[in-house]
Design a protein around this motif. Sequence first.
Motif, short mmCIF file in Angstrom:
data_model
loop_
_atom_site.label_atom_id
_atom_site.label_comp_id
_atom_site.label_asym_id
_atom_site.label_seq_id
_atom_site.Cartn_x
_atom_site.Cartn_y
_atom_site.Cartn_z
N SER A 90 0.83 -1.21 0.00
CA SER A 90 0.00 0.00 0.00
C SER A 90 0.86 1.26 0.00
N ALA A 91 1.92 1.24 0.81
CA ALA A 91 2.82 2.41 0.85
C ALA A 91 3.49 2.63 -0.50
N VAL A 92 3.97 1.56 -1.10
CA VAL A 92 4.62 1.68 -2.41
C VAL A 92 3.64 2.22 -3.45
N LEU A 93 2.44 1.66 -3.49
CA LEU A 93 1.45 2.11 -4.47
C LEU A 93 1.04 3.56 -4.24
N ASN A 94 0.90 3.96 -2.98
CA ASN A 94 0.58 5.36 -2.69
C ASN A 94 1.75 6.28 -3.02
N GLU A 102 -3.01 11.75 -3.32
CA GLU A 102 -2.72 10.45 -2.70
C GLU A 102 -1.28 10.38 -2.22
N ARG A 103 -0.36 10.90 -3.01
CA ARG A 103 1.05 10.90 -2.60
C ARG A 103 1.24 11.76 -1.36
N ALA A 104 0.54 12.88 -1.30
CA ALA A 104 0.72 13.82 -0.19
C ALA A 104 0.13 13.30 1.12
#
Length: 126
Positions: A90-94, A102-104
């Motif tokens: 989930s962290a990698v995809l975000n 979403e990145r922020a």
Amino acid sequence: MLIQIAHLYATACLAVVFFQFALIGGAPLGPWTQGGQLEGALPIKGRVIAAFSVPVLIFQGLAILSVAGFPGLDWPRWCGWAALGVSTVSAVLNGITLSARERAVGFPVTLVMAGLAAYVMISTAR
């Protein structure tokens, strides 16, 4: 300290569950989830994906609590590793999404969650 870290992880999972419920209910949060490609509320397909996330997140929180020794939970250790794996993915995809929102927001949240899960798993290594 370990059980408090696990509680923090489970609380973060619960917060994301409430976010998923908002998505399922039609809240106009499309830009903040699932790649941020949609404005407003998610279509039915997106809501189904959000609904699928709810039991996964509950599983993750309970699995990490179990590994930390929460009373009444005696799940196999692999469940904690699975929770850590889902948190890491989930962290990698975000982190790699094209959605700036979403990145922020999603990336730091899921990165911290993965870190908390990793801490519990490493601290309880046998």
